[in-house]
Design a protein around this motif. Structure first.
Motif, PDB file in Angstrom:
ATOM      1  N   THR A  68      88.864  25.676   5.931  1.00 46.20           N
ATOM      2  CA  THR A  68      87.538  26.159   5.533  1.00 46.20           C
ATOM      3  C   THR A  68      87.675  27.431   4.739  1.00 46.20           C
ATOM      4  O   THR A  68      88.717  28.093   4.759  1.00 46.20           O
ATOM      5  CB  THR A  68      86.658  26.411   6.767  1.00 46.20           C
ATOM      6  N   ARG A  88      84.716  21.671  -4.699  1.00 46.41           N
ATOM      7  CA  ARG A  88      83.867  21.615  -3.518  1.00 46.41           C
ATOM      8  C   ARG A  88      84.115  20.323  -2.756  1.00 46.41           C
ATOM      9  O   ARG A  88      84.691  19.370  -3.287  1.00 46.41           O
ATOM     10  CB  ARG A  88      82.395  21.705  -3.935  1.00 46.41           C
ATOM     11  N   ASP A  89      83.645  20.349  -1.480  1.00 49.74           N
ATOM     12  CA  ASP A  89      83.736  19.106  -0.705  1.00 49.74           C
ATOM     13  C   ASP A  89      82.484  18.276  -0.954  1.00 49.74           C
ATOM     14  O   ASP A  89      81.627  18.634  -1.768  1.00 49.74           O
ATOM     15  CB  ASP A  89      83.916  19.396   0.792  1.00 49.74           C
ATOM     16  N   ARG A  90      82.350  17.174  -0.228  1.00 47.81           N
ATOM     17  CA  ARG A  90      81.260  16.245  -0.465  1.00 47.81           C
ATOM     18  C   ARG A  90      79.911  16.875  -0.186  1.00 47.81           C
ATOM     19  O   ARG A  90      78.909  16.554  -0.822  1.00 47.81           O
ATOM     20  CB  ARG A  90      81.465  15.002   0.412  1.00 47.81           C
ATOM     21  N   GLN A  91      79.857  17.810   0.775  1.00 49.75           N
ATOM     22  CA  GLN A  91      78.584  18.451   1.118  1.00 49.75           C
ATOM     23  C   GLN A  91      78.241  19.611   0.200  1.00 49.75           C
ATOM     24  O   GLN A  91      77.203  20.240   0.335  1.00 49.75           O
ATOM     25  CB  GLN A  91      78.617  18.949   2.561  1.00 49.75           C
ATOM     26  N   GLY A  92      79.131  19.986  -0.745  1.00 50.81           N
ATOM     27  CA  GLY A  92      78.880  21.046  -1.690  1.00 50.81           C
ATOM     28  C   GLY A  92      79.461  22.378  -1.289  1.00 50.81           C
ATOM     29  O   GLY A  92      79.192  23.381  -1.958  1.00 50.81           O
ATOM     30  N   ALA A  93      80.228  22.397  -0.175  1.00 48.84           N
ATOM     31  CA  ALA A  93      80.843  23.660   0.244  1.00 48.84           C
ATOM     32  C   ALA A  93      81.928  24.054  -0.748  1.00 48.84           C
ATOM     33  O   ALA A  93      82.757  23.235  -1.142  1.00 48.84           O
ATOM     34  CB  ALA A  93      81.426  23.514   1.636  1.00 48.84           C
ATOM     35  N   LEU A 109      74.947  19.601  -5.062  1.00 47.22           N
ATOM     36  CA  LEU A 109      75.924  18.596  -4.642  1.00 47.22           C
ATOM     37  C   LEU A 109      76.752  18.184  -5.853  1.00 47.22           C
ATOM     38  O   LEU A 109      76.232  18.023  -6.957  1.00 47.22           O
ATOM     39  CB  LEU A 109      75.221  17.374  -4.049  1.00 47.22           C
ATOM     40  N   THR A 131      86.433  13.044  -1.197  1.00 51.32           N
ATOM     41  CA  THR A 131      86.132  14.148  -0.277  1.00 51.32           C
ATOM     42  C   THR A 131      86.273  15.507  -0.965  1.00 51.32           C
ATOM     43  O   THR A 131      85.745  16.503  -0.481  1.00 51.32           O
ATOM     44  CB  THR A 131      87.075  14.110   0.932  1.00 51.32           C
TER      45      THR A 131
END
Length: 449
Positions: A68, A88-93, A109, A131
């Motif tokens: 993270t 970014r990851d799939r959730q937009g992080a 996203l 991912t």
């Protein structure tokens, strides 16, 4: 009011504007094609950048001790980035970003493929079973700047090519239309009595029928005028002898008659024959004036001719002629006999129709300006313009044929001069004035003194 423009100017302006417009359209089309090709190159660069950075970013993220948190890629040295990216990851992080990246540029996203925002062009790609996403952004301002520079690079040569092409167009037009211009000038420069054929050598095919038609018209007009002059001259000449004979017989008959009534009738016949004889003489002068022989091969001094004619009139009409002559000579190409006809008709007109109580002013200046001025009633402008016509007379009781001013005008026109008629006379409140510059005969610009 409609103003005609020359063919050379029309073609020059039209071809110039057309060539300029085509150049600009060509530059605009080239700019659009160049912009389209540049967009393809920029899109390919976005895609290639994403494909190269994504494996490195995935390796860096998977090798972290903690999966993270975000990290900013270090820059070797400070610089402005045209291409920025975020991972970014799939959730937009946010997992990774370039040192100059602005996360607010990207959507919440991640998405694959090309997308556009009001300020950026973005390309997205994914890895590890969708991912991990990378998005590479390029400012649209950068693309517009590149397109503008390319357009200016295409436009810059036109600042040299357009003037060169315009000069070439005008030069070719001038060279091609030179025979047409010479044809035009040959028609404009000839006098009213010059009915010789115009030169049609070197004319373009489109103008040859015009030249042929003009020459045919001039030939027909010349034949018609020759026939008219010949008829006038022959008629007047043939009438002179029988008129003189009839006049002599009438005069002899008058001396033999004692009956006053018959004598009066014979006097009226005598006056009619004199008038007819004068008319035949005027017709001969008119034929000579319109015959095209008003100019001589060499200039002549007109001062003694004018002085001689003035003395002749002075002997017949004492104290009526007031003559003013220049100190030097006044040279002119006007034929001396024709000049004598001109001045006689002007003086006769002034003596007949002017105020009998006022003198006739006849003057010739060193600049060649001949004026004949008399007192009398003012001639209205509409009637003044008609006095040049044959047999045209203003309301007058004086005897005359109405040919004097017509003869003078024919001589002036045939020799390249202009006869000016004024009423009232210059510097007076009444009277009539005729003026002509004799040094303009044959196209001379001034006197030779």
């Amino acid at each position: 009011m409609r103003h005609n423009r020359s063919l050379q100017k029309r073609l020059g302006v039209g071809l110039t504007l057309g060539a300029t417009l085509l150049w600009l359209l060509g530059v605009a089309a080239s700019g659009l094609v160049a912009q389209h090709e540049m967009n393809e190159v920029f899109d390919s660069a976005l895609e290639e950048t994403a494909q190269r950075i994504l494996p490195l970013a995935v390796t860096d993220i998977l090798n972290r001790e903690t999966a993270t948190g975000s990290r900013t890629a270090p820059a070797l040295k400070e610089h402005d980035e045209y291409l920025t990216y975020v991972v970014r990851d799939r959730q937009g992080a946010l997992l990774l970003q370039s040192h100059d990246a602005d996360p607010d540029v990207f959507a919440a996203l991640p998405r694959e493929g090309f997308t556009d925002t009001p300020t950026h062009r973005i390309y997205g790609a994914s890895a590890v079973s969708d991912t991990i996403y990378i998005e590479v952004a390029e400012p649209l301002a950068h693309r517009r700047e590149a397109a503008l520079e390319a357009g200016l690079a295409l436009l810059a040569p036109l600042f040299i090519l357009i003037p060169v092409s315009l000069f070439g167009i005008w030069w070719v037009l001038r060279l091609s239309l030179r025979p047409v211009v010479e044809f035009q000038q040959s028609i404009e420069s000839r006098g009213a009595s010059d009915l010789s054929p115009v030169n049609q050598d070197g004319l373009p095919e489109e103008f040859e029928p015009t030249a042929v038609a003009v020459n045919r018209l001039l030939e027909r007009l010349n034949r018609a005028l020759d026939a008219e002059r010949s008829f006038t001259a022959n008629s007047a000449h043939e009438l002179r002898t029988p008129l003189a004979t009839a006049l002599a017989k009438v005069q002899r008959l008058k001396t033999q008659l004692e009956d006053q009534h018959l004598r009066k009738n014979v006097v009226e016949i005598e006056e009619a024959l004199r008038s007819l004889s004068t008319l035949s003489g005027k017709l001969l002068e008119l034929a000579k004036a319109e015959g095209g022989g008003a100019l001589s091969q060499s200039p002549h001094n007109l001062v003694p001719i004018l002085a001689m004619i003035a003395r002749d009139f002075e002997s017949r009409t004492p104290d009526r002629i007031r003559l003013t002559l220049p100190e030097g000579e006044v040279q002119s190409l006007l034929d001396p006999d024709v000049f004598a006809i001109l001045i006689r008709n002007l003086i006769e007109n002034a003596l007949k129709h002017g105020d009998k109580q006022q003198p006739v002013d006849v003057s010739l200046t060193g600049a060649g300006i001949l004026r004949v001025c008399n007192g009398g009633d003012i001639v209205p402008p509409d009637q003044l313009a008609l006095l040049r016509n044959r047999f045209s007379r203003y309301d007058t009781k004086a005897a005359g044929s109405g040919l004097g001013l017509a003869i003078a005008d024919a001589i002036a026109s045939g020799s390249g001069m202009t006869l000016h008629l004024r009423s009232p006379a210059s510097g007076r409140a009444d009277g009539f004035e005729a003026e002509v510059n004799v040094t303009h005969a044959g196209g001379n610009s001034g006197p030779c003194t």
